[in-house]
Motif scaffolding. Structure first.
Motif, PDB file in Angstrom:
ATOM      1  N   UNK A   1       0.819  -1.226   0.000  1.00 23.63           N
ATOM      2  CA  UNK A   1       0.000   0.000   0.000  1.00 23.63           C
ATOM      3  C   UNK A   1       0.847   1.268   0.000  1.00 23.63           C
ATOM      4  N   UNK A   2       2.163   1.130   0.169  1.00 28.86           N
ATOM      5  CA  UNK A   2       3.050   2.301   0.236  1.00 28.86           C
ATOM      6  C   UNK A   2       3.544   2.673  -1.155  1.00 28.86           C
ATOM      7  N   UNK A   3       3.845   3.967  -1.347  1.00 33.97           N
ATOM      8  CA  UNK A   3       4.365   4.380  -2.653  1.00 33.97           C
ATOM      9  C   UNK A   3       5.859   4.073  -2.736  1.00 33.97           C
ATOM     10  N   UNK A   4       6.330   3.887  -3.935  1.00 34.21           N
ATOM     11  CA  UNK A   4       7.702   3.428  -4.185  1.00 34.21           C
ATOM     12  C   UNK A   4       8.745   4.410  -3.658  1.00 34.21           C
ATOM     13  N   UNK A   5       8.454   5.694  -3.801  1.00 33.73           N
ATOM     14  CA  UNK A   5       9.415   6.712  -3.356  1.00 33.73           C
ATOM     15  C   UNK A   5       9.635   6.634  -1.842  1.00 33.73           C
ATOM     16  N   UNK A   6       8.540   6.456  -1.094  1.00 34.99           N
ATOM     17  CA  UNK A   6       8.648   6.330   0.364  1.00 34.99           C
ATOM     18  C   UNK A   6       9.455   5.091   0.740  1.00 34.99           C
ATOM     19  N   UNK A   7       9.183   3.974   0.071  1.00 36.66           N
ATOM     20  CA  UNK A   7       9.893   2.732   0.376  1.00 36.66           C
ATOM     21  C   UNK A   7      11.390   2.866   0.105  1.00 36.66           C
ATOM     22  N   UNK A   8      11.757   3.537  -0.993  1.00 34.98           N
ATOM     23  CA  UNK A   8      13.183   3.737  -1.302  1.00 34.98           C
ATOM     24  C   UNK A   8      13.856   4.589  -0.227  1.00 34.98           C
ATOM     25  N   UNK A   9      13.147   5.631   0.231  1.00 32.02           N
ATOM     26  CA  UNK A   9      13.701   6.483   1.285  1.00 32.02           C
ATOM     27  C   UNK A   9      13.897   5.692   2.579  1.00 32.02           C
ATOM     28  N   UNK A  10      12.880   4.887   2.935  1.00 35.03           N
ATOM     29  CA  UNK A  10      12.971   4.108   4.174  1.00 35.03           C
ATOM     30  C   UNK A  10      14.073   3.055   4.097  1.00 35.03           C
ATOM     31  N   UNK A  11      14.271   2.484   2.928  1.00 34.89           N
ATOM     32  CA  UNK A  11      15.349   1.488   2.772  1.00 34.89           C
ATOM     33  C   UNK A  11      16.716   2.131   2.955  1.00 34.89           C
ATOM     34  N   UNK A  12      16.833   3.409   2.539  1.00 39.25           N
ATOM     35  CA  UNK A  12      18.090   4.131   2.768  1.00 39.25           C
ATOM     36  C   UNK A  12      18.258   4.451   4.251  1.00 39.25           C
ATOM     37  N   UNK A  13      17.162   4.883   4.900  1.00 41.82           N
ATOM     38  CA  UNK A  13      17.230   5.274   6.319  1.00 41.82           C
ATOM     39  C   UNK A  13      17.429   4.083   7.242  1.00 41.82           C
ATOM     40  N   UNK A  14      16.772   2.963   6.916  1.00 41.26           N
ATOM     41  CA  UNK A  14      16.825   1.771   7.779  1.00 41.26           C
ATOM     42  C   UNK A  14      17.335   0.581   6.968  1.00 41.26           C
ATOM     43  N   UNK A  15      18.632   0.544   6.707  1.00 41.51           N
ATOM     44  CA  UNK A  15      19.183  -0.526   5.855  1.00 41.51           C
ATOM     45  C   UNK A  15      18.997  -1.927   6.441  1.00 41.51           C
ATOM     46  N   UNK A  16      18.852  -2.033   7.769  1.00 40.57           N
ATOM     47  CA  UNK A  16      18.692  -3.358   8.376  1.00 40.57           C
ATOM     48  C   UNK A  16      17.253  -3.813   8.489  1.00 40.57           C
ATOM     49  N   UNK A  17      16.313  -2.979   8.025  1.00 38.82           N
ATOM     50  CA  UNK A  17      14.889  -3.314   8.178  1.00 38.82           C
ATOM     51  C   UNK A  17      14.443  -4.321   7.122  1.00 38.82           C
ATOM     52  N   UNK A  18      13.384  -5.058   7.449  1.00 35.85           N
ATOM     53  CA  UNK A  18      12.750  -5.966   6.490  1.00 35.85           C
ATOM     54  C   UNK A  18      11.467  -5.323   5.992  1.00 35.85           C
ATOM     55  N   UNK A  19      11.150  -5.537   4.726  1.00 39.75           N
ATOM     56  CA  UNK A  19       9.966  -4.933   4.121  1.00 39.75           C
ATOM     57  C   UNK A  19       9.005  -6.042   3.720  1.00 39.75           C
ATOM     58  N   UNK A  20       7.801  -6.027   4.346  1.00 39.15           N
ATOM     59  CA  UNK A  20       6.870  -7.139   4.177  1.00 39.15           C
ATOM     60  C   UNK A  20       5.449  -6.630   3.957  1.00 39.15           C
ATOM     61  N   UNK A  21       4.570  -7.560   3.614  1.00 40.06           N
ATOM     62  CA  UNK A  21       3.136  -7.276   3.561  1.00 40.06           C
ATOM     63  C   UNK A  21       2.428  -8.453   4.224  1.00 40.06           C
ATOM     64  N   UNK A  22       1.823  -8.194   5.364  1.00 41.14           N
ATOM     65  CA  UNK A  22       1.084  -9.253   6.064  1.00 41.14           C
ATOM     66  C   UNK A  22      -0.139  -9.663   5.258  1.00 41.14           C
ATOM     67  N   UNK A  23      -0.656  -8.741   4.440  1.00 41.66           N
ATOM     68  CA  UNK A  23      -1.862  -9.038   3.676  1.00 41.66           C
ATOM     69  C   UNK A  23      -1.558  -9.962   2.497  1.00 41.66           C
ATOM     70  N   UNK A  24      -0.517  -9.642   1.735  1.00 45.42           N
ATOM     71  CA  UNK A  24      -0.204 -10.448   0.548  1.00 45.42           C
ATOM     72  C   UNK A  24       0.752 -11.599   0.850  1.00 45.42           C
ATOM     73  N   UNK A  25       1.479 -11.494   1.978  1.00 50.35           N
ATOM     74  CA  UNK A  25       2.449 -12.543   2.317  1.00 50.35           C
ATOM     75  C   UNK A  25       3.856 -12.242   1.817  1.00 50.35           C
TER      76      UNK A  25
END
Length: 477
Positions: free
Chosen positions: A377-401
């Protein structure tokens, strides 16, 4: 819906007209069940609902950008809607600090009153915690019911609490919030009825003589008694919770706590990982009661996953204190899975608010696995920024799996490892011991041989001592 207007008093000698206006003003300030600061019975405070209907939101912007201020008011609107209200208008005032008398400036009070009159609102919600004096002053000037963010959150918690412990925690927080805000019939009207009853006026007379204590004092004393009783009940419930945690620790079952902002998708993730079947609702504070479920790692080890209450910015201190025993489920865990809503307008603020509460309960020193949920549900630009800010984070979707398999692997990799590595040959008549090794140890190798089952396994010191008779130096394959 009654449209509450602050009508100006007209110059007239008609006593009936003046009486009608006074009655209208009293109605404009009437309190609904659950908010009244003058209790007829202590049970009025229990699990109450504000029954908000048409509300105007008011915020004071003291720091940050205008976007931050708007995000805060947007969240207040979501809270108000969760409590069952219809938001009509939102107003923000730029000030260096809230006005000590009325929270907002005098001119803004007049503006809010105009908005209330034009929209027909029956409630004003302020984005902050009001002092008793600010609350009283605003109600007197705006002529409708005024509540603050804290009262709103407490009401939502009261609506969603299901377990006995959850209800007791919410009621305790409500009473602690209410106690300093109790009011009598006004400063000029003493309600004390002690003494002989002679003297007329406030003396009372036959049938009204009392113990020499004002109704306000009686209310305060009963609330204090109720608070003490709730604390005793919660202490006994805490003992039960501590016993369960001690059993898990004794068996060395690793504990993982899912923490995060309200509505970030914690319950959905728990369901995805364990198939727990926990209630999932697109609403703030849908989960108040901690749910703990068993999960099995790829190597057979068992660990627990706990879904905890969601946090929010400026979470009322009374709530943190009342829910301390529940939040200690997080503090006693081996790993905190910190869930962030990737589709939220301000995920950075979510993370800051959650870490602030975790620090209050002593969970800020624990290993943390940051998980950004709702990537679909997030826009691509936000996800790219968050991946830069939190390099150790995991990116998931509980809804789609999406990303759930990687999340499970990351959790398992961070589970504490048993301290002792041994190689054993367990006779086939000790199948119970093999089962325990799979549950409580980390099995690295298994081989079924003629004399028994060979295992290379990591276990705790207690289990290693029990395995001493079956130790071998190497596999007899």
């Amino acid at each position: 819906m009654t449209n509450y207007h602050a009508e100006p008093l007209v110059e007239t000698g008609d006593a009936e007209t003046l009486g009608d206006l006074e009655l209208a003003e009293r109605h404009a300030l009437r309190r609904v069940a659950g908010l009244s600061t003058e209790l007829t019975d202590i049970t009025e405070v229990e699990y109450r609902q504000l029954r908000l209907e048409r509300v105007v939101l008011v915020g004071v912007w003291t720091a940050g950008t205008v976007v931050d201020a708007e995000n805060s008011l947007t969240e207040l609107a979501a809270l108000a809607e969760t409590a069952g209200s219809q938001v009509l208008e939102g107003l923000i005032q730029r000030r260096s600090q809230p006005d000590p008398a009325t929270f907002i400036g005098r001119g803004k009070v007049d503006e809010v009153r105009s908005v209330v009159e034009s929209t027909g609102a029956d409630t004003v919600i302020c984005d902050g915690e009001l002092s008793p004096g600010q609350l009283r002053a605003l109600e007197q000037q705006i002529k409708v019911k005024v509540i603050d963010r804290t009262a709103l959150i407490l009401d939502i918690f009261a609506q969603h609490a299901k377990s006995k412990e959850g209800k007791a925690q919410v009621e305790l927080a409500q009473l602690q919030y209410l106690l300093p805000r109790l009011r009598g019939w006004g400063e000029a009207l003493s309600r004390q009825t002690g003494g002989s009853g002679r003297g007329g006026g406030a003396g009372g007379g036959v049938g009204l003589r009392g113990p020499g204590e004002t109704k306000l004092e009686t209310d305060r004393r009963r609330i204090n008694h109720r608070i003490a009783k709730l604390r005793r009940e919660l202490a006994s419930m805490r003992t039960i919770r501590d016993t369960k945690r001690a059993t898990r620790r004794r068996n060395e079952v690793p504990a993982v706590a899912i923490a995060g902002y309200t509505n970030a998708g914690k319950s959905s993730l728990l369901n995805r990982i364990t198939g727990a079947g926990v209630l999932v609702e697109d609403a703030l504070f849908a989960t108040l009661d901690t749910t703990t479920r068993r999960a099995t790692a790829g190597d057979g080890r068992v660990y627990t996953l706990s879904d905890t209450v969601g946090f929010v910015r400026h979470l009322p201190h009374h709530l943190v204190e009342a829910f301390r025993s529940t939040l200690e489920e997080v503090a006693d865990s081996d790993l905190v899975v910190h869930v962030v809503d990737g589709a939220h307008p301000d995920p950075d603020e979510q993370v800051r608010a959650v870490r602030e509460v975790l620090a209050e309960v002593g969970a800020d020193k624990l290993p943390e696995l940051l998980v950004v949920n709702k990537v679909d549900a997030a826009d691509e630009e936000t996800l790219l920024r968050l991946k830069r800010e939190w390099p150790g984070a995991l990116f998931v979707s509980a809804q789609s799996g999406a990303g759930i398999a990687e999340l499970k692997a990351a959790i398992e990799a961070r589970l504490p490892r048993p301290a002792v590595e041994v190689a054993v040959l367990v006779p086939y008549d000790r199948g119970d011991l093999v089962t325990r090794l799979h549950l409580r140890g980390e099995v690295q190798e298994t081989d079924h041989q003629e004399e028994g089952t060979f295992l290379r396994v990591r276990v705790n010191a207690e289990l290693a001592a029990e395995l001493a008779p079956y130790l071998v130096t190497e596999s007899k394959s």
